[in-house]
Design a protein around this motif. Structure first.
Motif: not given
Length: 223
Positions: A124-150
């Motif tokens: 589960l710790a590994h899962m959390q690490q990879r999931a947060m990578r998705a969050v940070h990649q969205t935050l770093d996408c350099n586009r305005t608006g909302v990030g949607v993660l399903v």
């Protein structure tokens, strides 16, 4: 940026009380199909920076009714992200939760999940690490608006816990229901939780409205 976390709708495995994990061909139940249609109406239209979706079938089926309402430009912002996929429950996959709850490792899952590594699966710790990578990649996408993660229940719980500075061992205190929406606001650095496990609200006004104030006193003042 606001990050909208959406759990897939009620699945056939949910209906059977089975831990499906990454098993293929797990579709939505009839209840889940109805939830996905309601979700599309609840989300409505708002500025989108990026959409990231777990590659599991039930996530795609959940968000498809909403995706079909979006203009083509927004649909091009879609990313199928393995970092948001379901936990690899290994040899637990496909088994009844009522049976798994009697397993000796169940106490670890509930009380000390940071130490849990599913037999022939992932930790589960590994899962959390990879999931947060998705969050940070969205935050770093350099586009305005909302990030949607399903994604999936445990994955979203792990994201919320990490974003709020909670230890992973406390993530079972968070409830994430099928077809629920949770919103984290990263607009001012550290994440703020503005919505949790919502299955009823009309979210268009929330996601299209002005940004919240950077400074809060006495809680939020509303929008």
């Amino acid at each position: 940026m606001q990050i909208v976390l959406i759990r897939h709708a009620h699945s056939q495995a949910n209906a059977r009380g089975v831990l499906s994990g990454r098993l293929p061909n797990i579709a939505l139940s009839e209840k889940g199909i109805e939830q996905s249609q309601q979700l599309a109406a609840r989300l409505g239209s708002f500025p989108i920076a990026e959409i990231r979706i777990s590659p599991m079938q039930r996530c795609q089926e959940t968000i498809s009714p909403w995706l079909n309402t979006l203009p083509k430009a927004s649909q091009k912002l879609l990313v199928h992200d393995e970092n948001l996929t379901e936990v690899d429950y290994g040899s637990w996959s496909g088994k009844k939760l009522s049976v798994l709850s009697r397993h000796k490792l169940w106490r670890t899952v509930q009380g000390n999940p940071s130490a849990m590594y599913f037999p022939n699966g992932e930790g589960l710790a590994h899962m959390q690490q990879r999931a947060m990578r998705a969050v940070h990649q969205t935050l770093d996408c350099n586009r305005t608006g909302v990030g949607v993660l399903v994604s999936h229940g445990d994955v979203i719980k792990a994201i919320v816990a990490n974003s709020l500075g909670m230890h992973l061992d406390d993530f079972q205190r968070i409830v994430i229901d099928p077809a629920s929406v949770t919103i984290l606001d990263f607009s001012h650095g550290k994440a703020r939780l503005t919505l949790l496990n919502d299955t009823r609200s009309n979210l268009n006004a929330v996601l299209s409205g002005p940004k919240r104030s950077k400074n809060l006193l006495g809680g939020g003042s509303g929008k």
